[in-house]
Design an enzyme around this catalytic site. Structure first.
Site, short mmCIF file in Angstrom:
data_model
loop_
_atom_site.label_atom_id
_atom_site.label_comp_id
_atom_site.label_asym_id
_atom_site.label_seq_id
_atom_site.Cartn_x
_atom_site.Cartn_y
_atom_site.Cartn_z
N GLU A 32 -7.66 -2.50 -31.46
CA GLU A 32 -8.99 -2.62 -32.06
C GLU A 32 -8.86 -2.52 -33.57
O GLU A 32 -8.01 -1.76 -34.07
CB GLU A 32 -9.91 -1.50 -31.55
CG GLU A 32 -11.30 -1.56 -32.19
CD GLU A 32 -12.28 -0.55 -31.63
OE1 GLU A 32 -11.83 0.54 -31.22
OE2 GLU A 32 -13.49 -0.85 -31.61
N GLU A 53 -17.84 0.35 -23.46
CA GLU A 53 -18.24 1.66 -22.93
C GLU A 53 -19.72 1.59 -22.60
O GLU A 53 -20.56 2.03 -23.38
CB GLU A 53 -17.94 2.76 -23.96
CG GLU A 53 -16.45 3.07 -24.00
CD GLU A 53 -16.07 4.18 -24.95
OE1 GLU A 53 -16.92 4.62 -25.76
OE2 GLU A 53 -14.90 4.61 -24.89
O1 AHR Z 1 -10.70 3.94 -29.58
C1 AHR Z 1 -11.74 4.24 -30.45
C2 AHR Z 1 -13.11 4.07 -29.82
O2 AHR Z 1 -13.25 4.94 -28.77
C3 AHR Z 1 -13.39 2.73 -29.22
O3 AHR Z 1 -13.89 1.82 -30.13
C4 AHR Z 1 -14.45 3.03 -28.19
O4 AHR Z 1 -14.36 2.17 -27.08
C5 AHR Z 1 -14.21 4.46 -27.86
O5 AHR Z 1 -15.36 5.20 -27.97
#
Ligand code: AHR
Length: 646
Positions: free
Chosen positions: A43, A376
């Site tokens: 990410e 999520e």
């Molecule tokens: O990994 C960091 C964050 O944690 C991600 O963006 C999210 O999916 C989770 O809350």
């Protein structure tokens, strides 16, 4: 529970070592394991993409920075310094009439009356750390810039310089024409330095400047339209032997607060100059130079399956206030976007989106088998939307597995409700669990998946052991890594249920962490691997095909025994502060020598840019005769034994 109490007791008492015996039968294969168990979750958080894996060294290269989510983090002049000689004889302004293209509307106009205007970009290393772009002596850098002029006489020069504008390479001159034109050059750095990119516009008249790029010539994916990725970071990812690559988020995949912030995959493909930038919910901006095409290429480069995450017609549920979820009609219309994405990945070159992929350089389809819808998410609103979207995918692409979100927590009403919904309605989906828990939670819950129905398929899409905050960050220390290792023995034992698992987050730039801990750290020149990284690497490079029957008579230790066609893997984690003599009795193992890989040290030890290998795996040998081997498990350690089979 008994095991945890025992282990806590061992942590408290300075014990003399007590011998333990592990027995296993390599011929008693109990469960088939997932061959996709270990993978990556990428990410753009902590400068993971822009300022990280993406090889671009310039920040805000097309003056599009404007972070409506974090105005203090980015604006149109971020990373730029502009001055004139003599002072006051040149002006500059941001313009958007007749831009380079509609997706890239802002450019800078320099109007020089006399003398010169100097435009300098300091890259990503901002803040308390040393400023500038880390260039290295003898290394080459590829550069381009788009220019346009109106009645300008003079020239535009570009060079890599020090902070005072003194060249660190031979400068290159360009004569801008009357229409937007791309000019290219290559620079070789004369010495290691914290450099700036310096553009000097000298003469009279006005010059428009947009879309610049500076990338190391040594990079992965040079011919990908986005420009490529940082070689050392790609190598660090490759060394994890990932089976899959989940991307592009995380919350980033959903967008935050406003629909303008949704991650629109179509904005991330095509020529790099035409990709529409988007604020990054974690700070900064997303240029999308690492866009969907490049993610697919990266997965291929890593030998991993691509695993895209698309939003479910809902902005990140954890961030409020947020604009309304898509109406169900909007969701039905949005389904086409997901189908287009799948066509982009696997459609023939005779399809609309497959043709675009082919034009970008990849006529063959990518190996897309999974798509996650939602990150999520939870609640009725989500499951209704997931139902519509996954049905649309299934109807057109029955071979693609859809991944459903189970929410952001490990325990409690929210995840129980999610599981009830999923079991009732989406039994054929892979279920994405996420949890970040205190380190000790992990060894305490090593049996979590023992009780899951064996028909259930879990994708542990995000997890990490969290240590208490020290200063401003949670340290990536050995204790967290060993607690993860202990947990992974349980995951391996249950990998008929847990088909995939990924640590999160993956990358963080020194001084730019939005979230800790992270698996891999980096700065302009170096890559720093954490103890958790080594645990992932040790486990993923010794993945078995079957779990075999085993018993360990010391309940304070965590273990799993697996096998392939040719070898047995024994993984043992000792969380106690004392070493443990271990006798291994392994039926089916050949006489000779096994290989050991051990990670150990002080529980609070971390790696740093100064001492990057303080905690690193050490290899050794372990003789074995008549199925018996003797070993000494160091205090605070994980050891992986590999023995050839008879
Ligand atoms: O990994 C960091 C964050 O944690 C991600 O963006 C999210 O999916 C989770 O809350």
């Amino acid at each position: 529970m008994r095991r945890v109490l025992l282990w806590l007791l061992l942590m408290l008492l300075p014990l003399t070592a007590q011998a333990a015996t592990l027995t296993a039968d390599a011929n008693d294969m109990q469960r088939e394991m997932s061959d996709t168990l270990y993978g990556l979750f990428f990410e753009d958080i902590n400068c993971a993409a822009d300022g990280g894996l993406y090889a671009e060294l310039l920040q805000n290269r097309s003056f599009e920075y404007e972070n409506i989510l974090n105005p203090q983090r980015a604006d149109h002049y971020t990373a730029w310094r502009i001055n004139t000689t003599p002072e006051g004889k040149a002006q500059w302004s941001l313009m958007n009439e007749s831009p380079l293209n509609e997706s890239n509307p802002t450019y800078l106009r320099a109007s020089v009356e006399e003398g010169s205007l100097r435009l300098m970009n300091q890259g990503f290393a901002t803040g308390a750390l040393r400023g500038g772009i880390a260039v290295q002596e003898g290394q080459s850098y590829d550069f381009f810039i788009y220019l346009r002029s109106q009645g300008f006489s003079g020239c535009v020069t570009a060079a890599v310089t020090d902070a005072g504008g003194n060249p660190l390479c031979e400068s290159v001159s360009f004569t801008p024409g009357e229409t937007w034109t791309k000019h290219t050059a290559a620079f070789t750095a004369a010495k290691d330095a914290d450099a700036w990119l310096c553009i000097t516009i000298q003469g009279q008249g006005s010059v428009d400047v947009d879309m610049l790029s500076l990338m190391p010539a040594d990079r992965v994916g040079k011919d990908w339209p986005g420009g490529g990725l940082r070689t050392d970071l790609v190598e660090a990812l490759k060394a994890l032997h990932p089976a899959f690559l989940r991307f592009p988020g995380g919350c980033v995949a959903e967008g935050s607060y406003t629909r303008d912030n949704e991650y629109n995959w179509k904005h991330t493909i095509g020529p790099v100059e035409q990709r529409q930038e988007n604020p990054n919910t974690w700070g900064g901006m997303q240029t999308y130079g690492l866009g969907y095409y490049e993610y697919f290429c990266l997965a291929e480069e890593l030998g991993a399956l691509p695993l895209p995450v698309v939003h479910a017609g809902m902005l990140c549920q954890a961030r409020e206030p947020r604009e309304a979820d898509y109406t169900l009609d909007e969701v039905r219309a949005y389904a086409q976007d997901i189908l287009d994405l799948i066509e982009f990945a696997i459609g023939g070159a005779d399809t609309t989106w497959g043709a675009l992929r082919a034009d970008m350089g990849h006529p063959e389809p990518f190996d897309l088998r999974y798509i996650a819808i939602g990150n999520e998410n939870w609640g009725t609103g989500y499951f209704t939307r997931y139902g519509i979207l996954s049905k649309a995918v299934k109807e057109k692409y029955p071979d693609i597995t859809c991944i459903v979100a189970a929410g952001p927590v490990a325990e409690g009403a929210l995840i129980n409700d999610s599981w009830n919904n999923i079991r009732a309605k989406f039994a054929d989906s892979l279920v994405d669990e996420h949890y970040y828990m205190d380190s000790l939670w992990f060894p305490q819950h090593v049996n979590r998946y023992d009780s899951y129905p064996r028909t259930t398929q879990v994708f542990l899409g995000e997890y990490a052991a969290h240590e208490p905050v020290q200063g401003t960050a949670r340290p990536s220390n050995l204790r967290a890594a060993l607690c993860e290792a202990a947990y992974l023995t349980g995951i391996e034992r249950n990998s008929d249920v847990v088909r995939m698992a990924a640590y999160a987050p993956l990358l963080a730039r020194e001084g730019q962490a939005d979230w800790t801990p992270d698996l891999i750290w980096f700065n302009g020149t170096d890559v720093l691997l954490t103890p958790s990284y080594y645990v992932q690497q040790m486990f993923s490079s010794t993945l078995g095909d079957w779990v075999v029957a085993s018993f360990l008579d010391d309940e304070s230790l965590f273990h799993v025994v697996t096998r392939t066609e040719s070898s047995v893997q024994v993984k043992v984690v000792n969380l106690a502060e004392n070493e443990v003599p271990l006798t291994l009795r392994l039926n089916g193992v050949a006489d000779g020598e096994g290989k050991t890989t051990t990670l150990s040290g002080e529980m609070k030890a971390t790696n740093s840019f100064v001492k990057p290998l303080k905690i690193a795996p050490v290899e050794g040998a372990c003789p074995v005769q008549d199925g018996t081997a003797e070993a000494l498990l160091p205090a605070c350690s994980v050891t992986i034994f590999e023995f050839p089979l008879q």
